[in-house]
Design an enzyme around this catalytic site. Structure first.
Site, PDB file in Angstrom:
ATOM      1  N   GLU A 164      42.287  44.292  79.989  1.00  0.00           N
ATOM      2  CA  GLU A 164      41.088  44.582  80.791  1.00  0.00           C
ATOM      3  C   GLU A 164      40.959  46.097  80.793  1.00  0.00           C
ATOM      4  O   GLU A 164      41.769  46.800  81.390  1.00  0.00           O
ATOM      5  CB  GLU A 164      41.260  43.992  82.201  1.00  0.00           C
ATOM      6  N   CYS A 194      36.823  50.290  87.043  1.00  0.00           N
ATOM      7  CA  CYS A 194      36.423  50.056  85.651  1.00  0.00           C
ATOM      8  C   CYS A 194      35.014  49.474  85.595  1.00  0.00           C
ATOM      9  O   CYS A 194      34.349  49.585  84.573  1.00  0.00           O
ATOM     10  CB  CYS A 194      37.422  49.159  84.948  1.00  0.00           C
ATOM     11  N   GLU A 198      33.804  57.049  79.750  1.00  0.00           N
ATOM     12  CA  GLU A 198      34.173  56.630  81.103  1.00  0.00           C
ATOM     13  C   GLU A 198      34.759  57.833  81.837  1.00  0.00           C
ATOM     14  O   GLU A 198      35.740  58.425  81.391  1.00  0.00           O
ATOM     15  CB  GLU A 198      35.208  55.505  81.025  1.00  0.00           C
ATOM     16  N   LYS A 249      54.854  46.498  85.938  1.00  0.00           N
ATOM     17  CA  LYS A 249      54.986  47.964  85.849  1.00  0.00           C
ATOM     18  C   LYS A 249      53.767  48.587  86.509  1.00  0.00           C
ATOM     19  O   LYS A 249      52.691  48.664  85.916  1.00  0.00           O
ATOM     20  CB  LYS A 249      55.047  48.351  84.366  1.00  0.00           C
TER      21      LYS A 249
HETATM   22  P1  ADP Z   1      44.525  55.646  83.407  1.00  0.00           P
HETATM   23  O1  ADP Z   1      43.821  56.377  82.313  1.00  0.00           O
HETATM   24  O2  ADP Z   1      43.625  54.908  84.310  1.00  0.00           O
HETATM   25  O3  ADP Z   1      45.623  56.410  84.074  1.00  0.00           O
HETATM   26  P2  ADP Z   1      46.278  54.370  81.602  1.00  0.00           P
HETATM   27  O4  ADP Z   1      45.710  53.428  80.611  1.00  0.00           O
HETATM   28  O5  ADP Z   1      46.732  55.702  81.147  1.00  0.00           O
HETATM   29  O6  ADP Z   1      45.214  54.436  82.728  1.00  0.00           O
HETATM   30  O7  ADP Z   1      47.484  53.703  82.380  1.00  0.00           O
HETATM   31  C1  ADP Z   1      47.476  52.400  82.876  1.00  0.00           C
HETATM   32  C2  ADP Z   1      48.895  51.899  82.910  1.00  0.00           C
HETATM   33  O8  ADP Z   1      49.434  51.906  81.591  1.00  0.00           O
HETATM   34  C3  ADP Z   1      49.859  52.725  83.750  1.00  0.00           C
HETATM   35  O9  ADP Z   1      50.762  51.850  84.394  1.00  0.00           O
HETATM   36  C4  ADP Z   1      50.555  53.578  82.709  1.00  0.00           C
HETATM   37  O10 ADP Z   1      51.837  54.026  83.097  1.00  0.00           O
HETATM   38  C5  ADP Z   1      50.670  52.600  81.571  1.00  0.00           C
HETATM   39  N1  ADP Z   1      50.815  53.214  80.245  1.00  0.00           N
HETATM   40  C6  ADP Z   1      50.471  54.466  79.843  1.00  0.00           C
HETATM   41  N2  ADP Z   1      50.766  54.643  78.531  1.00  0.00           N
HETATM   42  C7  ADP Z   1      51.298  53.472  78.094  1.00  0.00           C
HETATM   43  C8  ADP Z   1      51.781  52.997  76.830  1.00  0.00           C
HETATM   44  N3  ADP Z   1      51.775  53.772  75.756  1.00  0.00           N
HETATM   45  N4  ADP Z   1      52.236  51.725  76.749  1.00  0.00           N
HETATM   46  C9  ADP Z   1      52.235  50.926  77.828  1.00  0.00           C
HETATM   47  N5  ADP Z   1      51.800  51.309  79.043  1.00  0.00           N
HETATM   48  C10 ADP Z   1      51.340  52.564  79.179  1.00  0.00           C
END
Ligand code: ADP
Length: 501
Positions: free
Chosen positions: A274, A308, A405, A200
């Site tokens: 990570e 990161c 961050e 994903k």
């Molecule tokens: P960032 O803050 O860098 O955008 P996120 O942690 O929000 O990073 O997102 C990283 C990945 O996790 C993306 O692919 C996002 O779509 C996915 N994501 C966001 N929310 C969820 C969730 N509740 N469960 C699983 N995956 C998620």
């Protein structure tokens, strides 16, 4: 949906233009398909804010389809592939990524905003290398023979051994900062061990994962072994919660990492994480200052700070503090801001308007708290999501710019006194992903590396990664290790077999 090809695409390769011309579908069971619910979303070029193309938005039903096809492959054809066959497939994919590196880099630059030149030289070369590195591992995953005693069976004779078996159907959920490279931190290691993967990509940057699926299919990937589900957080959440997913590997924010842990509880799937960082760069007065100024500046500005491991806390020995921070600020001020497709740009746009607002919000809060901007401090221009490279001083350890961050081209610098030491300041963070130490005194540098609670410590460099070096976090920066042999551990489970002879 048909979108006008936007004007910034004029100088991209014809193959990239061709790729963007069609709406993008999901890759499930070796087929390109629409989302079951017919939903789509648009992905944008952050240099212009213009749409690039329309992408299918996977829902829970699509997750079910991808997981079911993965399970069929895992129990069926894929389980019959020998290690040497997996090795050849991964190697072919690595070769194909090299061949398509320029095209993939342009696609990444358009979708993410990063420099196409850097994406080609760093992201794509390393992605190809990771496929090749784990191709090599496929034939070298070994168990052990174990001399056992079994105390309540005196006189019996035993032959005991361990095997390393794949975990099964693995979900891989990745962020937008190094879109293809983050896929490569997970997919080749998982496949080398004999797992199948449902990937994903982040909603901001779905394109190179889809192109990777095409490349992998062309290289001879069997149906179901690798699926790509483009979508938002709900798609990721459905993967993390799915009862027939055996492991989820996540890279992203610490906040979402905790949600993944909660979601994984249902079937107690394995989880590797990570997560975020607030990595210190410790600069001693005896460092090669010219190299340290350039190196620490690049340590927080690389990928516009959207890393990161960004070295976003400069801890500088007090007697060189002013000279050093002026030097770093000058590098920041001299960085050229512009689109990733312009080879002369040093700092590209942030990935999205949301990220622009988040980063400028942090800077404004820092300034309101009493920080001084030695460089930058503002948005750049009005088109595209650019932020000036920003170095903040007069920062207290309680400020949010020091603690949280930011994920943009922003660092804070604070002085330390050699008699008091730097260990407490370096470890004054809930994160523990990475750090760097800058000094000509070898013993002091190693002592400092030992004192810092982080998964990676660089000495006289920052962001110097390798496929063979394990990568992961202490504290709230994650669980488990990617890269190197650590990833083989994380994508296999050990079986003990004991034979009464
Ligand atoms: P960032 O803050 O860098 O955008 P996120 O942690 O929000 O990073 O997102 C990283 C990945 O996790 C993306 O692919 C996002 O779509 C996915 N994501 C966001 N929310 C969820 C969730 N509740 N469960 C699983 N995956 C998620």
């Amino acid at each position: 949906m048909t979108l006008e090809i936007n004007s910034s695409l004029a100088n991209v390769l014809p193959s990239v233009q061709e790729f963007l011309r069609n709406d993008k579908q999901l890759f499930i069971d070796g087929q390109w398909v629409d989302a079951a619910a017919g939903e789509t979303f648009v992905t944008y070029d952050p240099a212009t804010g213009q749409p690039l193309t329309s992408v299918a938005r996977a829902g829970a039903e699509d997750v079910d389809r991808a997981v079911a096809s993965g399970r069929r492959a895992f129990d069926g054809e894929w389980s019959l592939w020998t290690p040497a066959m997996r090795q050849r497939l991964l190697f072919r994919i690595g070769e194909a990524i090299y061949e398509h590196a320029e095209e993939l880099a342009q696609l990444e630059a358009l979708d993410n905003g990063k420099s196409a030149g850097v994406a080609q030289a760093v992201d794509m070369v390393w992605t190809a290398e990771l496929f090749e590195y784990y191709a090599g591992w496929a034939t070298k995953i070994e168990g052990r023979t174990v001399p056992v005693s079994v105390p309540w069976a005196p006189g019996a004779s035993w032959h005991a051994y361990t095997t390393r078996e794949p975990v099964g159907v693995c979900g891989a959920i990745i962020p937008w900062n190094f879109p293809l490279l983050m896929a490569a931190f997970k997919v080749p290691a998982a496949l080398a061990c004999g797992n199948v993967v449902v990937l994903k990509p982040a909603e901001q940057t779905p394109l190179t994962a889809l192109r990777l699926a095409e490349i992998m299919a062309d290289a001879g990937l069997p149906a179901g072994v690798f699926s790509v589900l483009t979508g938002f957080g709900d798609t990721g959440a459905a993967i993390a919660a799915h009862d027939d997913v055996d492991k989820v590997a996540f890279t992203g924010s610490t906040e979402v990492g905790k949600l993944i842990v909660d979601a994984a509880k249902g079937n107690l799937k394995k989880v590797s994480l990570e997560l975020g960082g607030k990595s210190p760069q410790v600069v001693y007065a005896d460092a090669d200052l010219e190299a340290a100024i350039a190196g620490t500046a690049s340590g927080f500005l690389f990928n516009h700070g959207q890393a990161c491991t960004a070295g976003s806390r400069l801890l500088v020995e007090d007697r060189i503090f002013d000279e050093f921070t002026q030097g770093v600020a000058e590098v920041a001020r001299n960085s050229k801001i512009g689109p990733g497709m312009d080879p002369t740009s040093d700092i590209g746009p942030l990935v999205s308007e949301e990220q622009l607002n988040r980063v400028t919000g942090y800077i404004n809060q820092g300034l309101a708290d009493g920080a001084t901007a030695l460089s930058g401090g503002r948005r750049h221009g009005e088109v595209g999501y650019y932020v000036e490279p920003t170095l903040l001083v007069d920062v207290e350890a309680s400020f949010s710019v020091y603690r949280e961050e930011i994920f943009g081209p922003v660092a804070v610098a604070t002085p330390f006194n050699i008699d008091e030491g730097v260990q407490a300041a370096a470890n004054d963070t809930p994160f523990g992903l990475a750090a760097s130490v800058w000094s000509r005194d070898i013993s002091k540098a190693h002592r400092t590396a030992r004192a810092i609670k982080a998964g990676t410590v660089w000495i006289n460099c920052h962001n110097a990664f390798d496929a063979a070096l394990p990568f992961g976090g202490y504290k709230q920066s994650g669980w488990g290790r990617e890269l190197g042999e650590g990833a083989i551990d994380s994508y296999t489970q050990t079986k003990a077999v004991n034979v009464l002879l």
